[in-house]
Write a protein that holds these residues in place. Sequence first.
Motif, short mmCIF file in Angstrom:
data_model
loop_
_atom_site.label_atom_id
_atom_site.label_comp_id
_atom_site.label_asym_id
_atom_site.label_seq_id
_atom_site.Cartn_x
_atom_site.Cartn_y
_atom_site.Cartn_z
N ASN A 138 -15.55 146.54 10.35
CA ASN A 138 -14.71 145.37 10.63
C ASN A 138 -13.96 145.53 9.15
N LEU A 139 -14.60 145.89 8.07
CA LEU A 139 -13.67 146.11 6.85
C LEU A 139 -12.68 147.13 6.94
N ILE A 140 -12.72 148.26 7.42
CA ILE A 140 -11.74 149.29 7.61
C ILE A 140 -10.92 148.78 8.54
N ALA A 141 -11.11 148.15 9.59
CA ALA A 141 -10.11 147.55 10.45
C ALA A 141 -9.21 146.65 9.78
N SER A 142 -9.86 145.78 8.82
CA SER A 142 -8.94 144.65 8.17
C SER A 142 -8.02 144.96 7.30
N LEU A 143 -8.20 146.34 6.80
CA LEU A 143 -7.21 146.67 5.62
C LEU A 143 -5.79 147.11 6.20
N GLY A 144 -5.62 146.99 7.46
CA GLY A 144 -4.31 147.17 7.96
C GLY A 144 -3.87 148.61 8.41
N THR A 194 -9.88 139.08 -2.14
CA THR A 194 -8.43 139.23 -1.56
C THR A 194 -9.07 140.06 -0.23
N ILE A 195 -9.99 140.88 -0.51
CA ILE A 195 -10.44 141.80 0.57
C ILE A 195 -11.34 140.87 1.59
N ALA A 196 -12.09 140.00 1.36
CA ALA A 196 -12.87 139.09 1.99
C ALA A 196 -11.99 138.42 2.90
N GLN A 197 -10.96 137.70 2.51
CA GLN A 197 -10.05 137.10 3.20
C GLN A 197 -9.34 137.85 4.34
N LYS A 198 -8.81 138.95 4.15
CA LYS A 198 -8.59 139.73 5.16
C LYS A 198 -9.76 140.12 6.25
N ALA A 199 -10.63 140.52 5.83
CA ALA A 199 -12.03 140.69 6.79
C ALA A 199 -12.32 139.35 7.57
N ARG A 200 -12.34 138.44 7.21
CA ARG A 200 -12.43 137.17 7.74
C ARG A 200 -11.66 136.82 9.13
N MET A 201 -10.46 137.30 8.82
CA MET A 201 -9.43 137.17 9.78
C MET A 201 -9.63 138.29 11.15
N THR A 202 -10.48 139.31 10.94
CA THR A 202 -10.72 140.19 12.05
C THR A 202 -12.18 140.29 12.30
N ASN A 203 -13.16 139.48 11.66
CA ASN A 203 -14.48 139.27 12.08
C ASN A 203 -14.74 138.97 13.34
N MET A 204 -15.73 139.44 13.82
CA MET A 204 -16.16 138.70 15.42
C MET A 204 -16.74 137.44 15.23
N VAL A 205 -16.71 136.60 16.26
CA VAL A 205 -17.10 135.43 16.37
C VAL A 205 -18.50 135.14 16.25
N PHE A 206 -18.87 134.29 15.69
CA PHE A 206 -20.60 133.98 15.79
C PHE A 206 -21.40 135.02 15.33
N TYR A 207 -21.03 135.87 14.36
CA TYR A 207 -22.01 136.57 13.97
C TYR A 207 -22.39 136.90 12.54
N PRO A 208 -23.61 136.76 12.02
CA PRO A 208 -24.73 137.06 13.01
C PRO A 208 -25.34 135.86 13.55
N GLY A 209 -26.31 135.98 14.48
CA GLY A 209 -26.67 134.76 15.41
C GLY A 209 -27.47 134.10 14.64
N GLY A 210 -27.94 132.99 15.10
CA GLY A 210 -28.81 131.72 14.58
C GLY A 210 -30.06 132.42 13.94
N LEU A 211 -30.92 133.03 14.77
CA LEU A 211 -31.94 133.33 14.31
C LEU A 211 -31.91 134.58 13.29
#
Length: 343
Positions: A80-86, A226-243
């Motif tokens: 996810n981080l690699i992808a978020s760097l553009g 600054t890197i975290a902000q980019k990563a959150r834009m490409t992060n998969m939804v609802f991960y990790p799970g509730g348990l």
Amino acid sequence: MTRPTTRPTTYVTNMHDMSMNESRFGPLPSVRAAVEQGAAQLHRYPSHTAAGLVSALAEHYGVSPAEVLVGPGSAGLTQNLIASLGPERAEVVYPALSFEAYPLMVMNTSCRPVPVPMAGPGHVALDLDAMAAAITDQTRCVLVCNPNNPTGSVVGRDELTAFLDRVPATVPVFLDEAYREFVTDPDAADGMQLRTGRDNVCVLRTFSKAYGLATLRVGYAIVPETIAQKARMTNMVFYPGGLAQLAAIAALEPEAEKQVLERCAEFAGIRAQFTEDLRAAGLDVPDSQANFVWLPLGAGAEDFAVRCQAAGVLVRAHPGLGVRVTVGTDEANQQLLGVVAAG
């Protein structure tokens, strides 16, 4: 690309699986209780921000919640981080003999792999000088696995500091520390310490290994905001799970953390004995700072893996190079030693 062997796709009974670097210990009782209690809420969606876990990790490491990312294991976060760097830069530098998923992660993010040969006796150590020299204006990021999977080698504090000083500030460095809890070498680099004052260092860790929560797939990263902000834009939804979120929060409780550290101290002695036994059997096994050992068998790697499976043991073979063996239960370790003794 030559793929390492993997565990069979169908379940095999009476097999000792020493191929996946799983914990020889089960989850802590307090963590299991948290999961069992949380199971009553299986019909509910998990927090999409994982706010409770993010807050717990931020407090644990003394960082801002804005610097904390969580996701489906440290491996999922890395991709996810690699992808978020553009798309502007399309090369990723990493050690040639390291986590087998790195090449796939790189290709999944439309980047070009830049594997750098290993160094040192037996070619099991990271060559940070060569990795620094491999960085160009096309380098999107650099991956450093420490302790290194599959060789178990560790990069020292001074060595990693010198490397980070050479890396351009515009090139993020991902320190993959999935096995950090198993480290006993006092000179080993600790990414959480070295990231201070550096705006390009990201530290990734996981609850899958020392915490024994592999099936829940929950990892985390401490990264510049600054890197975290980019990563959150490409992060998969609802991960990790509730348990997974509940289990990880329970694992960070002071008493649970104390128990995990006690387990890791016990494990260090088991690892040392297993390594000594393998050497006594005639194998040139390098020191390991992870929860596995590396058998440099070269061309004999695949044959050894086949003989292990016939004897009821699964290992991870890297064809033409060697075999990675998870330090398992006492029974599993003895079974593996029996294969070695049989030649």
